[in-house]
Design an enzyme around this catalytic site. Structure first.
Site, short mmCIF file in Angstrom:
data_model
loop_
_atom_site.label_atom_id
_atom_site.label_comp_id
_atom_site.label_asym_id
_atom_site.label_seq_id
_atom_site.Cartn_x
_atom_site.Cartn_y
_atom_site.Cartn_z
N LYS A 13 -51.33 19.79 75.32
CA LYS A 13 -49.78 19.57 75.63
C LYS A 13 -49.16 20.80 75.97
CE LYS A 13 -49.08 18.07 71.41
NZ LYS A 13 -50.42 18.14 70.71
N ARG A 88 -42.85 12.41 67.39
CA ARG A 88 -44.36 12.57 66.64
C ARG A 88 -44.49 11.38 65.74
NH1 ARG A 88 -45.93 18.08 67.20
NH2 ARG A 88 -48.06 18.39 66.31
N ARG A 127 -58.81 29.27 70.14
CA ARG A 127 -57.37 29.21 70.68
C ARG A 127 -56.65 30.57 70.10
NH1 ARG A 127 -52.81 24.91 70.25
NH2 ARG A 127 -53.19 24.98 68.09
N ARG A 160 -53.60 31.05 65.24
CA ARG A 160 -52.61 30.40 64.66
C ARG A 160 -52.95 30.19 63.05
NH1 ARG A 160 -49.82 25.77 68.04
NH2 ARG A 160 -50.03 24.59 66.24
N ARG A 171 -54.57 17.97 60.33
CA ARG A 171 -53.74 17.66 61.62
C ARG A 171 -53.98 16.38 62.38
NH1 ARG A 171 -53.79 23.21 64.05
NH2 ARG A 171 -52.38 22.26 65.99
P1 AP5 Z 1 -52.87 23.87 73.71
O1 AP5 Z 1 -52.33 23.73 75.02
O2 AP5 Z 1 -52.59 24.90 72.66
O3 AP5 Z 1 -52.75 22.28 72.80
P2 AP5 Z 1 -51.46 21.55 72.17
O4 AP5 Z 1 -51.73 20.24 72.50
O5 AP5 Z 1 -50.41 22.16 72.41
O6 AP5 Z 1 -51.86 21.88 70.64
P3 AP5 Z 1 -51.07 22.12 69.25
O7 AP5 Z 1 -51.85 22.63 68.25
O8 AP5 Z 1 -49.91 23.19 69.85
O9 AP5 Z 1 -50.54 20.89 68.92
P4 AP5 Z 1 -50.03 20.44 67.67
O10 AP5 Z 1 -49.34 19.15 68.16
O11 AP5 Z 1 -50.93 20.28 66.64
O12 AP5 Z 1 -49.16 21.79 67.32
P5 AP5 Z 1 -47.31 21.89 67.53
O13 AP5 Z 1 -47.44 23.22 67.65
O14 AP5 Z 1 -46.76 20.91 68.30
O15 AP5 Z 1 -54.54 23.84 73.64
C1 AP5 Z 1 -55.28 24.06 72.79
C2 AP5 Z 1 -56.21 25.14 73.07
O16 AP5 Z 1 -57.25 24.45 74.07
C3 AP5 Z 1 -56.12 26.24 73.84
O17 AP5 Z 1 -56.89 27.50 73.26
C4 AP5 Z 1 -56.01 26.16 75.39
O18 AP5 Z 1 -56.29 27.51 75.80
C5 AP5 Z 1 -57.20 25.23 75.36
N1 AP5 Z 1 -57.17 24.33 76.35
C6 AP5 Z 1 -55.98 23.74 76.94
N2 AP5 Z 1 -56.31 22.96 77.91
C7 AP5 Z 1 -57.75 22.90 78.05
C8 AP5 Z 1 -58.77 22.31 78.82
N3 AP5 Z 1 -58.16 21.35 79.94
N4 AP5 Z 1 -60.07 22.71 78.92
C9 AP5 Z 1 -60.42 23.48 77.56
N5 AP5 Z 1 -59.62 24.14 76.90
C10 AP5 Z 1 -58.18 23.87 76.91
O19 AP5 Z 1 -47.16 21.53 65.74
C11 AP5 Z 1 -47.36 22.60 64.90
C12 AP5 Z 1 -46.73 21.91 63.54
O20 AP5 Z 1 -45.55 21.86 63.77
C13 AP5 Z 1 -47.26 20.44 63.15
O21 AP5 Z 1 -48.53 20.37 62.58
C14 AP5 Z 1 -46.20 19.83 62.34
O22 AP5 Z 1 -46.41 20.60 61.09
C15 AP5 Z 1 -44.98 20.89 62.91
N6 AP5 Z 1 -44.14 19.89 63.94
C16 AP5 Z 1 -43.86 20.24 65.31
N7 AP5 Z 1 -43.24 19.12 65.86
C17 AP5 Z 1 -42.98 18.36 65.23
C18 AP5 Z 1 -42.26 17.10 64.93
N8 AP5 Z 1 -41.66 16.46 66.03
N9 AP5 Z 1 -42.21 16.51 63.83
C19 AP5 Z 1 -42.82 16.76 62.72
N10 AP5 Z 1 -43.31 18.28 62.55
C20 AP5 Z 1 -43.59 19.03 63.72
MG MG Z 2 -48.88 23.14 71.54
#
Ligand code: AP5
Ligand code: MG
Length: 213
Positions: A13, A88, A127, A160, A171
């Site tokens: 994402k 979410r 990552r 991270r 997660r």
């Molecule tokens: P990356 O692009 O980083 O993936 P992502 O989908 O952004 O993954 P996140 O871990 O950021 O998602 P998340 O939803 O768990 O975390 P968030 O920060 O939102 O890609 C992942 C890896 O794959 C990277 O190394 C990348 O280089 C690689 N990659 C990408 N595309 C690729 C491809 N096509 N092929 C191969 N490799 C590839 O949330 C973190 C925490 O915050 C949550 O757990 C929660 O506690 C809190 N939080 C955030 N938002 C909310 C909300 N709205 N409500 C409640 N809690 C929330």
């Molecule tokens: Mg992300």
């Protein structure tokens, strides 16, 4: 152009949201990045969010919703924006819809990046994220030009805190239980677009650009 990025943790994402934001000139709004910035600065919000994030749990809706609703009212969002990591939960989606309809507005696309769980586990360990600008890399799939250094801003690349295998598993469970129902929610609204997130990063992006035009 108002876009929601949906997908499991690690589906890509953030990677795709940044590329969309660059191409279409709209802000990338990542709730995860906002929380991580608050943790780094030691704010009250950051302290509260960290206790949930470190366990792989969602931060309570009331700490997230107003933050995003206020953010999308900023003038820089007038042309549109990409929401990454929000909504979410169904209640978050309902609050967003209510706030937008009060402004006679609505979302245009919910892009669902589809990646199976097995694939996710291997991605997360590799990552690396930039402490400066939040750009993401992967040690094997998408390496930076210089190890440990961000190509975009020269910042330090780190693993991270919530990317430990046991936290990733939690997660994923939380995703299936609380976030996946949003696919159905946005399907009913007629704005869901599925893309195959197992393809290389540029192929995924091309598929998204085809949708957005
Ligand atoms: P990356 O692009 O980083 O993936 P992502 O989908 O952004 O993954 P996140 O871990 O950021 O998602 P998340 O939803 O768990 O975390 P968030 O920060 O939102 O890609 C992942 C890896 O794959 C990277 O190394 C990348 O280089 C690689 N990659 C990408 N595309 C690729 C491809 N096509 N092929 C191969 N490799 C590839 O949330 C973190 C925490 O915050 C949550 O757990 C929660 O506690 C809190 N939080 C955030 N938002 C909310 C909300 N709205 N409500 C409640 N809690 C929330
Ligand atoms: Mg992300």
């Amino acid at each position: 152009m108002k876009i929601i990025m949906l997908g499991a943790p690690g589906a890509g994402k953030g990677t795709q949201a940044k590329m969309i934001a660059d191409k279409y000139g709209v802000p990338h709004i990542s709730t995860g990045d906002i929380f991580r910035a608050n943790i780094k600065e030691g704010t009250e919000l950051g302290k509260k969010a960290k206790t949930y994030m470190d366990q792989g749990l969602l931060v309570p809706d009331e700490l997230v919703v107003d933050l995003v609703v206020d953010r999308v009212k900023n003038p820089d969002c007038a042309k549109g924006y990409v929401l990454d990591g929000f909504p979410r939960t169904i209640p978050q989606a309902e609050c967003l819809d209510k706030a937008l309809s009060e402004m006679n507005d609505s979302m245009d696309y919910a892009i669902n990046i589809d990646v199976p769980d097995d694939n996710i586990i291997t991605r997360m360990g590799g990552r690396r994220a930039c402490v400066g600008c939040g750009a993401t890399y992967h040690v094997v799939n998408i390496p930076p030009k210089k190890e440990g250094i961000c190509d975009r801003c020269g910042g330090e690349l780190i693993l991270r805190d919530d990317d430990k295998p046991e936290t990733v598993k939690k997660r994923l469970d939380v995703y299936h239980e609380q976030t996946q129902p949003l696919i159905d929610y946005y399907t009913k609204k007629g704005i869901i677009k599925d893309v195959d997130g197992t393809k290389p990063m540029d192929d995924v992006f091309n598929a998204i650009v085809k949708i957005l035009g």
